[in-house]
Design a protein around this motif. Structure first.
Motif, PDB file in Angstrom:
ATOM      1  N   ALA A 116       0.607  -0.956   0.108  1.00 20.84           N
ATOM      2  CA  ALA A 116      -0.325   0.108   0.086  1.00 20.84           C
ATOM      3  C   ALA A 116       1.476   1.142   0.201  1.00 20.84           C
ATOM      4  CB  ALA A 116      -0.890   0.041   1.069  1.00 20.84           C
ATOM      5  N   ARG A 117       1.959   0.683   0.375  1.00 17.77           N
ATOM      6  CA  ARG A 117       3.245   2.068   0.698  1.00 17.77           C
ATOM      7  C   ARG A 117       3.798   2.845  -1.062  1.00 17.77           C
ATOM      8  NH1 ARG A 117       5.862  -0.270   5.159  1.00 17.77           N
ATOM      9  NH2 ARG A 117       8.008   0.463   3.897  1.00 17.77           N
ATOM     10  N   VAL A 118       3.240   1.998  -2.335  1.00 20.89           N
ATOM     11  CA  VAL A 118       3.802   2.286  -3.540  1.00 20.89           C
ATOM     12  C   VAL A 118       2.722   2.616  -4.495  1.00 20.89           C
ATOM     13  CG1 VAL A 118       5.731   0.864  -2.884  1.00 20.89           C
ATOM     14  CG2 VAL A 118       3.896  -0.315  -4.131  1.00 20.89           C
ATOM     15  N   VAL A 119       0.994   2.466  -3.915  1.00 22.95           N
ATOM     16  CA  VAL A 119       1.020   2.928  -4.378  1.00 22.95           C
ATOM     17  C   VAL A 119      -0.039   4.064  -4.008  1.00 22.95           C
ATOM     18  CG1 VAL A 119       0.038   1.149  -5.199  1.00 22.95           C
ATOM     19  CG2 VAL A 119      -1.484   1.191  -3.605  1.00 22.95           C
ATOM     20  N   GLY A 120      -1.740   4.918  -4.891  1.00 22.84           N
ATOM     21  CA  GLY A 120      -2.336   5.822  -4.303  1.00 22.84           C
ATOM     22  C   GLY A 120      -2.611   5.596  -2.899  1.00 22.84           C
ATOM     23  N   GLN A 121      -3.528   6.647  -1.880  1.00 27.36           N
ATOM     24  CA  GLN A 121      -4.206   6.590  -0.921  1.00 27.36           C
ATOM     25  C   GLN A 121      -5.487   6.461  -1.255  1.00 27.36           C
ATOM     26  OE1 GLN A 121      -3.824  10.017   1.427  1.00 27.36           O
ATOM     27  NE2 GLN A 121      -4.777   9.187   2.908  1.00 27.36           N
ATOM     28  N   GLY A 122      -5.626   4.486   0.114  1.00 28.49           N
ATOM     29  CA  GLY A 122      -6.939   4.288  -0.560  1.00 28.49           C
ATOM     30  C   GLY A 122      -7.523   3.350  -2.314  1.00 28.49           C
ATOM     31  N   VAL A 123      -6.200   3.199  -2.631  1.00 32.23           N
ATOM     32  CA  VAL A 123      -6.489   2.008  -3.402  1.00 32.23           C
ATOM     33  C   VAL A 123      -6.246   0.711  -3.248  1.00 32.23           C
ATOM     34  CG1 VAL A 123      -5.368   1.335  -5.433  1.00 32.23           C
ATOM     35  CG2 VAL A 123      -5.026   3.677  -5.346  1.00 32.23           C
ATOM     36  N   SER A 124      -7.151  -0.212  -3.453  1.00 33.25           N
ATOM     37  CA  SER A 124      -7.321  -1.408  -3.083  1.00 33.25           C
ATOM     38  C   SER A 124      -5.838  -2.506  -3.989  1.00 33.25           C
ATOM     39  CB  SER A 124      -8.471  -2.474  -3.607  1.00 33.25           C
ATOM     40  OG  SER A 124      -8.538  -2.938  -3.428  1.00 33.25           O
ATOM     41  N   VAL A 125      -5.581  -2.808  -2.760  1.00 31.23           N
ATOM     42  CA  VAL A 125      -3.817  -3.445  -3.151  1.00 31.23           C
ATOM     43  C   VAL A 125      -4.519  -4.872  -3.402  1.00 31.23           C
ATOM     44  CG1 VAL A 125      -2.136  -4.857  -2.072  1.00 31.23           C
ATOM     45  CG2 VAL A 125      -2.112  -2.759  -1.534  1.00 31.23           C
ATOM     46  N   ASP A 126      -6.115  -5.387  -2.988  1.00 34.47           N
ATOM     47  CA  ASP A 126      -6.276  -6.379  -3.722  1.00 34.47           C
ATOM     48  C   ASP A 126      -6.406  -6.551  -5.334  1.00 34.47           C
ATOM     49  OD1 ASP A 126      -6.061  -8.397  -0.982  1.00 34.47           O
ATOM     50  OD2 ASP A 126      -8.357  -6.437  -0.354  1.00 34.47           O
ATOM     51  N   LEU A 127      -7.493  -5.619  -5.090  1.00 33.86           N
ATOM     52  CA  LEU A 127      -8.144  -5.362  -6.424  1.00 33.86           C
ATOM     53  C   LEU A 127      -6.356  -5.259  -7.580  1.00 33.86           C
ATOM     54  CD1 LEU A 127     -10.817  -3.463  -7.043  1.00 33.86           C
ATOM     55  CD2 LEU A 127     -10.859  -5.436  -6.824  1.00 33.86           C
ATOM     56  N   LEU A 128      -5.401  -4.528  -7.098  1.00 29.86           N
ATOM     57  CA  LEU A 128      -4.440  -4.548  -8.094  1.00 29.86           C
ATOM     58  C   LEU A 128      -3.667  -5.809  -8.467  1.00 29.86           C
ATOM     59  CD1 LEU A 128      -2.915  -1.486  -6.699  1.00 29.86           C
ATOM     60  CD2 LEU A 128      -2.887  -1.401  -9.215  1.00 29.86           C
ATOM     61  N   VAL A 129      -3.598  -7.070  -7.160  1.00 26.12           N
ATOM     62  CA  VAL A 129      -3.400  -7.403  -7.102  1.00 26.12           C
ATOM     63  C   VAL A 129      -3.833  -8.734  -7.898  1.00 26.12           C
ATOM     64  CG1 VAL A 129      -2.016 -10.070  -5.525  1.00 26.12           C
ATOM     65  CG2 VAL A 129      -1.647  -7.691  -5.134  1.00 26.12           C
ATOM     66  N   GLU A 130      -4.899  -8.963  -8.081  1.00 21.94           N
ATOM     67  CA  GLU A 130      -5.693  -9.720  -8.670  1.00 21.94           C
ATOM     68  C   GLU A 130      -5.778  -9.584 -10.540  1.00 21.94           C
ATOM     69  OE1 GLU A 130     -10.370  -9.655  -8.407  1.00 21.94           O
ATOM     70  OE2 GLU A 130      -9.754 -10.165  -6.585  1.00 21.94           O
TER      71      GLU A 130
END
Length: 198
Positions: free
Chosen positions: A47-61
């Protein structure tokens, strides 16, 4: 990931990029972090490398979907994500690297003791003796520790404050478990004869 290092200046929000390119850049950042790490990377670190409030789970998916058909995949293990080679390519790696099959080389009883530790942790050697009805040797505990499958837990509050044993992150990785909550149901294990009853 080191928690005590100051964060490098990183534009996490990427406001100048159109939404589709911003999403793609966040996916690539997660890919880079996972690629560079030898151990599972927790959600908070990603989460520290993406925008605030962005879903890490969706990005990984989405990243996992991008990797379909590739020789490696993203695995969720030990409370984080990591890259690993797909099992179908194990023979190719073994042939190229001449590493042979790398098994845990554990006896059935070793696995039973490991399962007892996983389900009853933190547990002492006396606790294991109560489960199995016999003394558990220091050698067996040493073999499990040497493979980094168990570690020392908190000292027991009992007389003499004996050491307790707990499973490790390597245990989760070796058995492909995202967390201890993903252990098979104890009753099913007992019915299959794979676990000693407490």
């Amino acid at each position: 990931m080191a928690k005590d290092r100051p964060e490098a200046e990183l534009d996490r929000e990427l406001p100048d990029l159109p939404p589709e390119l911003r999403w793609r850049e966040w996916m690539r950042r997660i890919e880079a972090v996972l690629f560079a790490s030898a151990s599972p990377v927790p959600r908070d670190d990603l989460a520290r490398v993406v925008g605030q409030g962005v879903s890490v789970d969706l990005l990984v998916e989405d990243l996992a979907a991008d990797l379909e058909g590739r020789a490696f995949e993203i695995a969720q293990v030990a409370g984080g994500w990591m890259f690993r080679t797909r099992a179908i390519y194990a023979p190719a790696i073994q042939a190229a690297a001449d590493v042979g099959v790398q098994l845990l080389d554990l006896s059935e009883f070793d696995v039973a003791v490991l399962a007892a530790i996983a389900y009853h942790q933190p547990i002492t050697r006396d606790g294991l003796k109560d489960i199995f009805g016999k003394e558990i040797s220091r050698d067996l505990i040493g073999r499990l520790r040497a493979r980094n499958l168990i570690g020392t837990g908190p000292r027991s509050p009992r007389r003499g404050a004996p050491y307790t044993f707990v499973t490790t992150e390597q245990f989760l990785i070796a058995f492909d478990l995202p967390s201890l909550q993903d252990l098979p149901d104890r009753e099913q294990m007992e019915d299959a004869g794979l676990s000693a009853k407490a």
